[in-house]
Design an enzyme around this catalytic site. Structure first.
Site, short mmCIF file in Angstrom:
data_model
loop_
_atom_site.label_atom_id
_atom_site.label_comp_id
_atom_site.label_asym_id
_atom_site.label_seq_id
_atom_site.Cartn_x
_atom_site.Cartn_y
_atom_site.Cartn_z
N HIS A 46 -29.77 17.05 -34.04
CA HIS A 46 -28.70 16.93 -35.03
C HIS A 46 -27.40 16.61 -34.30
O HIS A 46 -27.09 17.24 -33.28
CB HIS A 46 -28.56 18.26 -35.80
CG HIS A 46 -27.54 18.20 -36.88
ND1 HIS A 46 -27.79 17.55 -38.08
CD2 HIS A 46 -26.28 18.68 -36.95
CE1 HIS A 46 -26.70 17.65 -38.84
NE2 HIS A 46 -25.78 18.32 -38.19
N ASN A 59 -36.01 19.03 -33.98
CA ASN A 59 -35.12 18.05 -34.58
C ASN A 59 -33.86 17.94 -33.73
O ASN A 59 -33.47 18.90 -33.07
CB ASN A 59 -34.75 18.51 -35.99
CG ASN A 59 -33.85 17.50 -36.71
OD1 ASN A 59 -34.11 16.30 -36.68
ND2 ASN A 59 -32.81 17.98 -37.36
N GLY A 88 -34.14 4.07 -34.65
CA GLY A 88 -35.01 4.62 -33.62
C GLY A 88 -34.43 4.64 -32.22
O GLY A 88 -35.18 4.53 -31.25
N LEU A 148 -35.13 11.24 -41.94
CA LEU A 148 -34.38 11.67 -43.13
C LEU A 148 -35.35 12.18 -44.18
O LEU A 148 -35.73 11.48 -45.11
CB LEU A 148 -33.55 10.50 -43.68
CG LEU A 148 -32.53 9.91 -42.72
CD1 LEU A 148 -31.80 8.75 -43.36
CD2 LEU A 148 -31.54 10.98 -42.25
N GLU A 188 -26.72 12.74 -26.99
CA GLU A 188 -27.90 12.86 -27.85
C GLU A 188 -29.20 12.41 -27.18
O GLU A 188 -30.19 13.15 -27.16
CB GLU A 188 -27.67 12.08 -29.15
CG GLU A 188 -28.35 12.69 -30.33
CD GLU A 188 -27.96 12.03 -31.65
OE1 GLU A 188 -28.88 11.68 -32.41
OE2 GLU A 188 -26.75 11.89 -31.93
N ASP A 218 -31.44 21.92 -41.06
CA ASP A 218 -30.70 22.23 -39.83
C ASP A 218 -30.55 23.73 -39.60
O ASP A 218 -29.53 24.19 -39.08
CB ASP A 218 -29.30 21.57 -39.85
CG ASP A 218 -29.37 20.07 -40.10
OD1 ASP A 218 -30.28 19.43 -39.55
OD2 ASP A 218 -28.54 19.55 -40.86
N ASN A 268 -33.11 7.25 -30.71
CA ASN A 268 -33.63 8.47 -30.06
C ASN A 268 -35.11 8.29 -29.70
O ASN A 268 -35.57 8.78 -28.67
CB ASN A 268 -33.43 9.69 -30.96
CG ASN A 268 -32.03 10.25 -30.84
OD1 ASN A 268 -31.47 10.36 -29.77
ND2 ASN A 268 -31.45 10.60 -31.98
#
Length: 196
Positions: A109, A107, A12, A90, A180, A150, A14
Site C-alpha cells: 500500500h 499486499n 504491473g 484492486l 515501493e 488495508d 510492482n
C-alpha cells in the site's frame, strides 16, 4: 524454494519489480502464476514476456466476489502456491482465499498504514489525501491481507519526506521509484526465508 502467485489489476510495475527480483536472486522463490482482474492490464504482457502463466478473472464474469475467489483459489491450488502477493490488485479478497491461504497473502500500500488506508484509498487518491492533510512523511507499507481494506498486520514500512513542492503525482512517483518496488521485493525475501 517458495512458489509465488501475483495478483494484479493494472500496469504491473510492482509485478515487474518481483520478476526482476527473482531473476537477480533477491529471494528464494519462483513466480509460478499471475491472475489479473482486468483483461486490459499491462501486467498480463509482463507475465507473457517473463514466461509466467497468467489468468484473467474479471468481477463481471462471476455472480459474486466469492465465486471469483473460488475460481482464483482453484488456480493457486493447482500451482501449489505458497505465497500470494497483491501487486496493485484492486479487489477485496473474500473467504475462499483469505481462509485458504491464511497468513500467506501480502499486499503493498502506498502510504504509512494505518494512515491513509481503507475504502477509496488506492493509487493517486492516497497521495492526494496525504498532501491535503499536510503530512510531513509518507511512504509504503507491506502488510498481510486479512479480508479488510488495508487492515492486516504490518510486515515492513519505509518512509520519505513529503516535499513542500510535491504534487500527488510527484509524491506517487518518488514513493514508487524509491520505496515501493524495493520494499515489496525485500518483504517477499523475508517471508521466503521465514517460511523455510
Amino acid at each position: 524454494m517458495k512458489r509465488i502467485a501475483v495478483m494484479l489489476s493494472g500496469g504491473g510495475t510492482n509485478f515487474q519489480a518481483l520478476i526482476d527480483g527473482e531473476k537477480n536472486g533477491a529471494f528464494d522463490g519462483k513466480i509460478v502464476v499471475a491472475v489479473s482482474s482486468n483483461d486490459a492490464a499491462y501486467g498480463i504482457e509482463r507475465a507473457k514476456r517473463a514466461g509466467i502463466d497468467c489468468y484473467v478473472r474479471r468481477k463481471a464474469d462471476f455472480e459474486s466476489d466469492v465465486k471469483r475467489d473460488e475460481s482464483v483459489k482453484e488456480i493457486f491450488d493447482r500451482y501449489k502456491v505458497d505465497l500470494i502477493v497483491l501487486a496493485g490488485y484492486l479487489g477485496i479478497l473474500t473467504a475462499p482465499l483469505i481462509n485458504g491461504y491464511k497468513h500467506r497473502i501480502i499486499n503493498i500500500h502506498p502510504a504509512l498504514l494505518p494512515k491513509f488506508g481503507g475504502k477509496g484509498m488506492y493509487g493517486i487518491h492516497v497521495h492526494e489525501a496525504v498532501i491535503a492533510a499536510g503530512e510531513k512523511k509518507s511512504g509504503a507499507t507491506v502488510h498481510y491481507s486479512d479480508g479488510g481494506i488495508d487492515t492486516g498486520e504490518i510486515i515492513m514500512q519505509r518512509s520519505l519526506d513529503v516535499l513542500p513542492t510535491d504534487t500527488p503525482e510527484s509524491l506517487q512517483k518518488r514513493i514508487l521509484d524509491n520505496i515501493e518496488h524495493d520494499l515489496l521485493v525485500e518483504a517477499v525475501a523475508k517471508l521466503c526465508k521465514e517460511c523455510e
